[in-house]
Design a protein around this motif. Structure first.
Motif, PDB file in Angstrom:
ATOM      1  N   ALA A  77       0.820  -1.211   0.000  1.00  0.00           N
ATOM      2  CA  ALA A  77       0.000   0.000   0.000  1.00  0.00           C
ATOM      3  C   ALA A  77       0.851   1.257   0.000  1.00  0.00           C
ATOM      4  CB  ALA A  77      -0.931   0.007   1.209  1.00  0.00           C
TER       5      ALA A  77
ATOM      6  N   ARG B 123      -1.234   9.678  -0.608  1.00  0.00           N
ATOM      7  CA  ARG B 123      -2.329   9.182  -1.436  1.00  0.00           C
ATOM      8  C   ARG B 123      -1.922   7.837  -2.027  1.00  0.00           C
ATOM      9  NH1 ARG B 123      -6.259  12.658  -2.961  1.00  0.00           N
ATOM     10  NH2 ARG B 123      -6.624  11.454  -4.863  1.00  0.00           N
ATOM     11  N   ARG B 124      -2.861   6.886  -2.016  1.00  0.00           N
ATOM     12  CA  ARG B 124      -2.610   5.579  -2.606  1.00  0.00           C
ATOM     13  C   ARG B 124      -2.630   5.685  -4.129  1.00  0.00           C
ATOM     14  NH1 ARG B 124      -1.249   4.746   1.857  1.00  0.00           N
ATOM     15  NH2 ARG B 124      -2.294   3.549   3.469  1.00  0.00           N
ATOM     16  N   THR B 125      -1.690   5.015  -4.760  1.00  0.00           N
ATOM     17  CA  THR B 125      -1.628   5.020  -6.217  1.00  0.00           C
ATOM     18  C   THR B 125      -2.499   3.903  -6.777  1.00  0.00           C
ATOM     19  OG1 THR B 125       0.263   3.519  -6.247  1.00  0.00           O
ATOM     20  CG2 THR B 125       0.738   5.879  -6.106  1.00  0.00           C
ATOM     21  N   ASP B 126      -2.732   3.961  -8.083  1.00  0.00           N
ATOM     22  CA  ASP B 126      -3.495   2.897  -8.738  1.00  0.00           C
ATOM     23  C   ASP B 126      -2.775   1.558  -8.619  1.00  0.00           C
ATOM     24  OD1 ASP B 126      -5.478   4.671  -9.483  1.00  0.00           O
ATOM     25  OD2 ASP B 126      -4.614   5.063 -11.467  1.00  0.00           O
TER      26      ASP B 126
ATOM     27  N   ALA C  10      -3.439   0.151  -5.176  1.00  0.00           N
ATOM     28  CA  ALA C  10      -4.810  -0.354  -5.079  1.00  0.00           C
ATOM     29  C   ALA C  10      -4.952  -1.689  -5.804  1.00  0.00           C
ATOM     30  CB  ALA C  10      -5.780   0.673  -5.661  1.00  0.00           C
TER      31      ALA C  10
ATOM     32  N   PRO D 204     -11.947   0.952  -5.518  1.00  0.00           N
ATOM     33  CA  PRO D 204     -10.493   0.794  -5.360  1.00  0.00           C
ATOM     34  C   PRO D 204     -10.057   0.970  -3.913  1.00  0.00           C
ATOM     35  CG  PRO D 204     -10.983   2.135  -7.280  1.00  0.00           C
ATOM     36  CD  PRO D 204     -12.288   1.929  -6.572  1.00  0.00           C
TER      37      PRO D 204
ATOM     38  N   LYS E  62      -8.047   2.460  -1.865  1.00  0.00           N
ATOM     39  CA  LYS E  62      -7.129   3.589  -1.736  1.00  0.00           C
ATOM     40  C   LYS E  62      -7.269   4.327  -0.408  1.00  0.00           C
ATOM     41  CE  LYS E  62      -6.565   4.607  -6.670  1.00  0.00           C
ATOM     42  NZ  LYS E  62      -6.612   5.663  -7.709  1.00  0.00           N
TER      43      LYS E  62
ATOM     44  N   ASP F 196      -7.248   0.778   4.083  1.00  0.00           N
ATOM     45  CA  ASP F 196      -7.715  -0.297   3.201  1.00  0.00           C
ATOM     46  C   ASP F 196      -6.724  -1.450   3.098  1.00  0.00           C
ATOM     47  OD1 ASP F 196     -10.004   1.073   2.800  1.00  0.00           O
ATOM     48  OD2 ASP F 196      -9.671   1.556   0.681  1.00  0.00           O
TER      49      ASP F 196
END
Length: 648
Positions: free
Chosen positions: A348, A434-437, A440, A515, A517, A521
């Motif tokens: 993550a 911030r979580r990236t794609d 996720a 997602p 994110k 999560d």
């Protein structure tokens, strides 16, 4: 065989040719750039090639680090650059750029001794006419119309960087790597080489920079010499890894005898297996024998050794009339869930920048504690990493009973899991990131969602978008707790666990409907693992018949292997296992529902048989696909990796 192109006039008394040959290179001399380009084009496309300045002075291990590491397509040290087959085109283009538009020139790069980082900035060429000047090494002047190549490797590195193909530059530490431009500088460089023990540096670098207390002070001081002994006899890390596995399996067999002599032998052999486990990684670093297959074998065998040993202890206890299969399965569940917490949190945050990584007050406090020496070791020990854990298991096996061993293991792992998870939750809540794609996607792959939850998730997407950010971990926790509690607290064979499992399918779908994110999560995969494994444990214990818990142990071990394999594929940038495999074994929610339905429809004895059949089927599918994938990746020349592993 690899090829090294030695550029420029050979220097009398230089050992560079002998050093390169000892590293396995076929050495070819290129007195001018035209010849260098021709020789480069003649090297077969499937071979590694290196361009080395003939005036190079340095340690042989500096050349080894710079020219033989299989993990990087392009590597450079002062005076040398190398390319694996995948980067050959980039090297050829860089050489063309480095030599374009030149007539007759001799370059005099600044001599550097790489005593800290092993990096160098390209020197500015100083052109002189070929019929008027001598080479920097004092050789004969170049014929008119040719280009001397004294600094060609450095100019190639500059061209590679300009093209966006910046080579990896290894940390050479105290090792010397330099290109002297006059006799005095050459003598000084040779004195610097003589002042540093190349072999001592190589041995030291074979040991992990960060490891547990027990491994650092009780194993590595002598296992590094065992690694060197193996290297000098041509043994590979994979062979040592296999020896470690066999030793642990023999230890498990000794524990299964149920005798005091067997338990003592098991403890000693488990420690011997751990010594070999440390040795294989040190051998890989000592001889730079990294590979995709080797990293997979090392990580997979670690889990196989530990869980096989748990089974051996349970069998040994059963011979003495003590049934501890529930404790053995509980220890495996707890340990696997701990690892999933580690994997999920790391994935993550894998793409977080250094700036965002330290925005958490918890992270800042951790950094402050790291500045106090004794707290570093204390914090590493309380998370019970593999060295401390195996040492505790070995000693307790030899001196006490399997039941006491499992009690201590469960208490220690539970405390470690609480400590690490609480710290990571606090970091996640306070970190500004911030979580990236990609993160996720990795969490979604770790969730192991099957066809049932996947279809429901598609239908629940509009609803999920309107829910608060903490919804995913919250519903995963609630659904998992409901099915485990129902399986444990209601009678075996009743309908309530089936209803709870259906609710679990719904909550699992809602957890992955959008997602992953959110800040917490990363908790979704470990919650799902605990739900599935805990349900199997509760139902098998509730069946109350011989064979149910061992069958459940086999099923959880097979599924856990699938989840570990998913992690190793993600770490190797290979993505998750193929969708057909996930569908074939049902996903976590499908397997949980299937086990609950079997418990409701079958008698306790039939349920034990059904668990055995399910365990064999899952094991065959995941093992065959996993072996096929990793062997194919290895043969196909997948990038070599070296996973340093988790501290816990």
């Amino acid at each position: 065989m690899s090829t090294a192109i030695l550029t420029g006039q050979p220097v009398p008394g230089s050992s560079i040719e002998a050093d390169l040959r000892s590293l396995g290179f076929d050495v070819r001399i290129a007195p001018d750039t035209a010849t260098a380009g021709t020789l480069l084009a003649e090297v077969p496309a499937g071979q590694r090639v290196a361009v080395v300045d003939a005036r190079f002075v340095g340690h042989e291990h500096a050349l080894r680090l710079g020219l033989t590491d299989p993990r990087f397509p392009l590597v450079a040290i002062p005076g040398a650059v190398t390319a694996q087959p995948a980067a050959r085109q980039a090297l050829s283009l860089a050489m063309d750029r480095a030599t374009a538009g030149e007539d007759t020139a001799v370059s005099e790069p600044a001599a550097e001794v790489a005593e800290t980082t092993g990096t160098t900035e390209p020197a500015t060429p100083e052109a002189v006419t070929g019929d008027a000047g001598e080479t920097a090494s004092g050789g004969a002047p170049a014929p008119a119309g040719t280009t001397l190549t004294g600094d060609l490797s450095d100019r190639i590195v500059a061209a590679l960087s300009a093209d966006g193909s910046d080579p990896h530059r290894p940390d050479l530490g105290s090792l010397v790597a330099t290109v002297p431009d006059d006799p005095q500088a050459r003598n000084e460089a040779r004195q610097a080489v003589a002042a540093v023990d190349d072999e001592a540096v190589r041995l030291k670098s074979a040991v992990k920079a960060r490891d547990g207390f027990f491994t650092t002070y009780c194993i590595s001081p002598y296992s590094r010499y065992l690694a060197r002994w193996c290297a000098r006899r041509g043994l590979t890390p994979n062979q040592v890894t296999t020896a470690s596995l066999l030793t642990a399996l023999i230890a498990a067999a000794c524990a299964a005898t149920g005798t005091r002599a067997g338990f003592v032998a098991a403890g000693v052999l488990l420690l011997a297996s751990f010594v070999l486990d440390c040795t294989d990684g040190q051998l890989a670093r000592y001889s730079l024998q990294y590979s995709t297959l080797g990293a997979w074998l090392d990580a997979t065998f670690d889990r196989a050794k530990e869980y096989a040993y748990y089974a051996g202890l349970a069998l040994g206890a059963a011979r003495g009339g003590d049934d501890v299969w529930a404790l053995a399965l509980g220890a495996m569940v707890l340990q696997t869930c701990r690892h999933v917490v580690d994997f999920s949190f790391n994935e993550a945050n894998a793409d977080s920048t250094a700036a965002t990584a330290e925005t958490s007050p918890t992270a800042a406090l951790s950094s402050k504690l790291d500045s106090v020496g004794w707290t570093v070791w204390a914090r590493r020990m309380i998370v019970l990493p593999i060295g401390e854990r195996w040492a505790m298991i070995a000693v307790l096996t030899a001196l006490t009973t399997p039941r006491i061993t499992f009690y201590a293991l469960l208490i220690g792992c539970a405390f470690a899991a609480t400590y690490t998870t609480a710290g990571r939750v606090l970091r996640s809540l306070t970190r500004k990131a911030r979580r990236t794609d990609r993160a996720a996607r990795a969490l979604a792959d770790l969730a192991d969602t099957g066809p049932l939850a996947e279809r429901l998730a598609g239908a629940l997407k509009p609803t999920a978008r309107r829910l608060p950010g903490f919804t995913a971990p919250a519903v995963a926790l609630l659904g998992g707790a409901a099915v485990v509690a129902t399986a444990a607290l209601t009678g075996f064979g009743g309908p309530w666990p089936v209803l709870a499992a259906l609710l679990y399918v719904l909550t699992s779908a809602l957890a992955v409907a959008r997602p992953l994110k959110g800040s917490l999560d990363w908790l979704v995969p470990p919650f799902l693992r605990a739900a599935e494994y805990g349900t199997v444990l509760a139902l098998a214990a509730g069946a109350g018949v011989n064979g149910a818990l061992p069958a459940a142990y086999g099923l959880v071990a097979a599924v856990a292997y699938h989840h570990y394999d998913t992690v190793y594929r993600i770490r190797g940038d290979a993505g998750a296992p193929p969708p057909w495999l996930v569908r074939a074994i049902g996903g976590h929610e499908g397997r949980t529902l299937a086990v609950v339905v079997l418990a409701a429809l079958l008698t306790a004895s039939q349920f034990a048989v059904a668990l055995t059949v399910l365990a064999v089927a899952v094991a065959l599918l995941v093992l065959l696909e996993s072996i096929r994938f990793w062997v194919t990746a290895h043969r196909g020349g997948a990038p070599a990796v070296h996973d340093e592993g988790e501290p816990a």
